[in-house]
Design a protein around this motif. Structure first.
Motif, PDB file in Angstrom:
ATOM      1  N   ARG A  95     -47.303  23.167  38.255  1.00 22.52           N
ATOM      2  CA  ARG A  95     -46.046  22.980  38.964  1.00 22.52           C
ATOM      3  C   ARG A  95     -46.288  22.096  40.174  1.00 22.52           C
ATOM      4  O   ARG A  95     -47.370  22.087  40.742  1.00 22.52           O
ATOM      5  N   CYS A 104     -33.977  18.404  42.877  1.00 25.58           N
ATOM      6  CA  CYS A 104     -34.878  19.557  42.800  1.00 25.58           C
ATOM      7  C   CYS A 104     -34.491  20.698  43.727  1.00 25.58           C
ATOM      8  O   CYS A 104     -34.899  21.829  43.515  1.00 25.58           O
ATOM      9  N   TYR A 107     -37.117  23.149  44.866  1.00 25.10           N
ATOM     10  CA  TYR A 107     -37.813  23.988  43.893  1.00 25.10           C
ATOM     11  C   TYR A 107     -38.911  23.164  43.247  1.00 25.10           C
ATOM     12  O   TYR A 107     -38.737  21.982  42.971  1.00 25.10           O
ATOM     13  N   ARG A 109     -41.227  21.848  40.158  1.00 31.77           N
ATOM     14  CA  ARG A 109     -40.900  21.529  38.777  1.00 31.77           C
ATOM     15  C   ARG A 109     -42.189  21.545  37.964  1.00 31.77           C
ATOM     16  O   ARG A 109     -43.253  21.213  38.458  1.00 31.77           O
ATOM     17  N   THR A 132     -33.616  24.406  34.900  1.00 30.98           N
ATOM     18  CA  THR A 132     -34.655  23.609  35.549  1.00 30.98           C
ATOM     19  C   THR A 132     -35.976  24.326  35.340  1.00 30.98           C
ATOM     20  O   THR A 132     -36.139  25.469  35.782  1.00 30.98           O
ATOM     21  N   THR A 134     -39.306  25.287  36.299  1.00 32.28           N
ATOM     22  CA  THR A 134     -39.931  25.286  37.624  1.00 32.28           C
ATOM     23  C   THR A 134     -41.435  25.539  37.596  1.00 32.28           C
ATOM     24  O   THR A 134     -42.106  25.300  38.589  1.00 32.28           O
ATOM     25  N   ARG A 155     -34.259  33.561  37.192  1.00 27.25           N
ATOM     26  CA  ARG A 155     -35.530  33.168  36.610  1.00 27.25           C
ATOM     27  C   ARG A 155     -35.601  33.649  35.169  1.00 27.25           C
ATOM     28  O   ARG A 155     -35.322  34.818  34.890  1.00 27.25           O
TER      29      ARG A 155
END
Length: 162
Positions: A95, A104, A107, A109, A132, A134, A155
Motif C-alpha cells: 500500500r 485518494c 487514503y 491505495r 477503492t 486501499t 472496509r
C-alpha cells in the motif's frame, strides 16, 4: 520481536523491538534494515524479502525489496509505502500514498510492483467501480492478491485476480 512471514525453507522474517527488520535463516538472526529501522513483512522461496523502513527515526516509511544480499531496491520513491508480501515470481504487493492521486482523500491505495513497474491496483478495476482498494496484503504464486477496499465508507476484504 515478531515474526511476520516464513518461506518453504524455514527462513523467517519480522521485526525486533525497538523496530529493526530481521532475517532468521535457521542458524542465526541478523538485522537487515536498509535504513534506520523498520520491519520485514514478506519472504519468498528465492529468499527475496519485502517490508518497510525509515530513512531516519521519525521519518516517513518506505517500502523495500531486498534481493540478493545486500542489494536493496526502493519500491516506491514516495514516502508512505509498505511492501507487504512477495511471491516466487518476485511480484510485490502493498500500500502507498500516491502523490499523483487526486481522488485518494488521503487514503492509501494498493499497489503491485512487477518487473520494475509500480501499478495502482485500482487501475485494474472496471471504470465504474465504487470501491477503492486501499491495501494489498498477500499474493500467491498464481498472482491472486488479497487485501482490503473501502466501499461506501465500509472496509471490505477483496480478492484481486489481475
Amino acid at each position: 520481536s515478531a515474526a511476520t512471514a516464513i518461506n518453504d525453507m524455514g527462513w523467517v522474517v519480522g521485526s525486533t523491538y525497538p523496530g529493526h527488520a530481521f532475517l532468521y535463516d535457521g542458524h542465526s538472526m541478523r538485522v537487515i534494515d536498509p535504513g534506520a529501522g523498520g520491519a520485514a513483512l514478506g519472504i519468498n522461496n528465492l529468499n527475496q524479502i519485502t517490508g518497510e523502513f525509515y530513512k531516519r527515526w521519525g521519518s516517513s516509511v518506505y517500502g523495500f525489496l531486498l534481493g540478493s544480499f545486500p542489494q536493496t531496491f526502493l519500491i516506491a520513491q514516495e514516502p508512505g509505502a509498505t511492501s507487504n508480501a512477495i511471491n516466487d515470481a518476485g511480484t510485490v504487493v502493498g500500500r502507498e500514498l500516491f502523490s499523483d492521486c487526486r481522488d485518494c482523500n488521503a487514503y492509501p491505495r494498493a499497489f503491485m510492483y512487477q518487473n520494475g513497474v509500480v501499478t495502482d491496483l485500482n487501475t485494474l478495476q472496471y471504470q465504474d467501480s465504487l470501491a477503492t482498494i486501499t491495501g494489498a496484503y498477500s499474493i500467491n504464486n498464481s498472482g491472486h492478491i488479497v487485501g482490503e477496499a473501502l466501499w461506501f465508507g465500509q472496509r471490505k476484504g477483496v480478492l484481486i485476480v489481475p
